[in-house]
Scaffold this motif. Structure first.
Motif, mmCIF file in Angstrom:
data_model
loop_
_atom_site.group_PDB
_atom_site.id
_atom_site.type_symbol
_atom_site.label_atom_id
_atom_site.label_comp_id
_atom_site.label_asym_id
_atom_site.label_seq_id
_atom_site.Cartn_x
_atom_site.Cartn_y
_atom_site.Cartn_z
ATOM 1 N N HIS A 27 0.864 -1.189 0.000
ATOM 2 C CA HIS A 27 0.000 0.000 0.000
ATOM 3 C C HIS A 27 0.898 1.236 0.000
ATOM 4 O O HIS A 27 1.804 1.345 0.821
ATOM 5 C CB HIS A 27 -0.902 -0.002 1.239
ATOM 6 N N TYR A 28 0.661 2.128 -0.944
ATOM 7 C CA TYR A 28 1.451 3.366 -1.051
ATOM 8 C C TYR A 28 0.565 4.543 -0.671
ATOM 9 O O TYR A 28 -0.586 4.626 -1.106
ATOM 10 C CB TYR A 28 1.902 3.619 -2.502
ATOM 11 N N MET A 36 -2.230 4.064 -3.576
ATOM 12 C CA MET A 36 -2.138 3.009 -4.588
ATOM 13 C C MET A 36 -1.933 1.695 -3.847
ATOM 14 O O MET A 36 -1.149 1.631 -2.890
ATOM 15 C CB MET A 36 -0.968 3.276 -5.541
ATOM 16 N N ALA A 37 -2.660 0.674 -4.255
ATOM 17 C CA ALA A 37 -2.508 -0.650 -3.651
ATOM 18 C C ALA A 37 -2.142 -1.638 -4.751
ATOM 19 O O ALA A 37 -2.801 -1.676 -5.794
ATOM 20 C CB ALA A 37 -3.811 -1.069 -2.974
ATOM 21 N N GLU A 38 -1.081 -2.398 -4.519
ATOM 22 C CA GLU A 38 -0.643 -3.400 -5.505
ATOM 23 C C GLU A 38 -0.559 -4.766 -4.849
ATOM 24 O O GLU A 38 -0.285 -4.871 -3.649
ATOM 25 C CB GLU A 38 0.742 -3.044 -6.061
ATOM 26 N N GLU A 39 -0.793 -5.801 -5.642
ATOM 27 C CA GLU A 39 -0.608 -7.180 -5.178
ATOM 28 C C GLU A 39 0.314 -7.884 -6.146
ATOM 29 O O GLU A 39 0.137 -7.796 -7.359
ATOM 30 C CB GLU A 39 -1.948 -7.927 -5.130
ATOM 31 N N LEU A 47 2.842 -8.847 -11.133
ATOM 32 C CA LEU A 47 1.807 -7.931 -10.648
ATOM 33 C C LEU A 47 0.435 -8.543 -10.920
ATOM 34 O O LEU A 47 0.107 -8.881 -12.047
ATOM 35 C CB LEU A 47 1.932 -6.576 -11.367
ATOM 36 N N ILE A 48 -0.363 -8.699 -9.851
ATOM 37 C CA ILE A 48 -1.699 -9.288 -9.992
ATOM 38 C C ILE A 48 -2.759 -8.193 -10.084
ATOM 39 O O ILE A 48 -3.700 -8.274 -10.865
ATOM 40 C CB ILE A 48 -2.015 -10.224 -8.801
ATOM 41 N N SER A 49 -2.597 -7.155 -9.254
ATOM 42 C CA SER A 49 -3.581 -6.068 -9.303
ATOM 43 C C SER A 49 -2.961 -4.745 -8.878
ATOM 44 O O SER A 49 -1.979 -4.705 -8.150
ATOM 45 C CB SER A 49 -4.798 -6.392 -8.423
ATOM 46 N N ARG A 50 -3.550 -3.665 -9.382
ATOM 47 C CA ARG A 50 -3.157 -2.305 -8.981
ATOM 48 C C ARG A 50 -4.421 -1.458 -8.941
ATOM 49 O O ARG A 50 -5.189 -1.431 -9.894
ATOM 50 C CB ARG A 50 -2.155 -1.702 -9.963
ATOM 51 N N LYS A 51 -4.639 -0.788 -7.803
ATOM 52 C CA LYS A 51 -5.816 0.070 -7.648
ATOM 53 C C LYS A 51 -5.368 1.436 -7.141
ATOM 54 O O LYS A 51 -4.359 1.551 -6.452
ATOM 55 C CB LYS A 51 -6.790 -0.533 -6.624
ATOM 56 N N TRP A 52 -6.167 2.447 -7.466
ATOM 57 C CA TRP A 52 -5.897 3.825 -7.043
ATOM 58 C C TRP A 52 -7.099 4.376 -6.300
ATOM 59 O O TRP A 52 -8.241 4.046 -6.605
ATOM 60 C CB TRP A 52 -5.649 4.716 -8.265
ATOM 61 N N ARG A 53 -6.803 5.265 -5.337
ATOM 62 C CA ARG A 53 -7.881 5.944 -4.628
ATOM 63 C C ARG A 53 -7.412 7.347 -4.276
ATOM 64 O O ARG A 53 -6.261 7.540 -3.898
ATOM 65 C CB ARG A 53 -8.219 5.162 -3.352
ATOM 66 N N GLU A 54 -8.290 8.320 -4.417
ATOM 67 C CA GLU A 54 -7.942 9.671 -3.984
ATOM 68 C C GLU A 54 -9.117 10.294 -3.260
ATOM 69 O O GLU A 54 -10.240 9.812 -3.349
ATOM 70 C CB GLU A 54 -7.491 10.540 -5.156
ATOM 71 N N LYS A 55 -8.827 11.350 -2.557
ATOM 72 C CA LYS A 55 -9.873 12.037 -1.790
ATOM 73 C C LYS A 55 -10.882 12.640 -2.761
ATOM 74 O O LYS A 55 -10.525 13.135 -3.819
ATOM 75 C CB LYS A 55 -9.256 13.154 -0.945
#
Length: 203
Positions: A27-28, A36-39, A47-55
């Motif tokens: 988790h970054y 950003m979360a990566e697995e 790399l299996i997954s990468r997701k982004w989140r922002e306010k």
């Protein structure tokens, strides 16, 4: 040369790691508040997954946006599944990388391979999928190339079709392969919590 800038951002981000179910989860938290979360597969480093989140605009936490991996279903749970859902026959677009290439799969496309064309739009910095029967059209970008400020190369793009799935492959440039190798070495240095050990350890 702009390659170090994205690597530097990754290095500067707050990172936590968790090892669970044969995956290393990272988790970054970036200075601008983006997450950003990566697995990664522990054995292969894939790399299996990468997701982004922002306010969001009100300062609350937004929803995760999937960049790599299975798209999250908007409707989850047994009760909600009885509600109206998107047709399961609609094309499903997802990215699933390999160690040497970026790869996209579009399921539920039954037309033969000769119907499709996949091209690079250099000025718009995107790839375009077209069909001669006008049944499917899709534009998509490659965020990794944007982050490293690298040009799109039509020669790196190829596609195939099997089992109603269109598979598009873009060979990773050597700059990205080198940067990913460097990042993997750094991620392995983060002390990871094992599942059930409570909080993740932060770098």
């Amino acid at each position: 040369m702009a390659v170090p800038s994205w690597l530097e951002r990754l290095r500067a981000a707050g990172k936590t790691a968790l090892v669970q179910d044969g995956k290393r989860k990272i988790h970054y938290l970036f200075e601008d508040g983006k997450e950003m979360a990566e697995e990664y597969d522990i054995k292969t480093g894939q790399l299996i997954s990468r997701k982004w989140r922002e306010k969001n605009t009100l300062g609350g936490t937004g929803k995760w946006q999937v960049e790599v991996g299975e798209p999250t279903s908007p409707l989850l749970g047994a009760l909600e599944s009885e509600l109206i859902t998107e047709s399961s026959s609609n094309p499903v677009f997802m990215r699933k990388d390999t160690l040497s290439s970026f790869q996209w799969r579009i399921r539920n496309l039954p037309y033969p391979k000769e119907v499709y064309s996949v091209s690079v739009e250099e000025e718009q910095r995107c790839c375009v999928i077209r069909t001669t029967n006008k049944k499917y059209y899709k534009k998509f970008s490659i965020p990794d190339l944007d982050r490293y400020h690298l040009p799109l190369d039509a020669a790196a793009l190829s596609f195939t079709h099997a089992n109603n799935t269109l598979i598009i492959t873009y060979q990773k440039p050597k700059e990205i392969l080198a940067a990913e190798e460097q990042l993997q070495k750094e991620l392995k240095k983060i002390k990871a919590a094992n599942s059930g050990d409570g909080d993740c350890k932060t770098q």
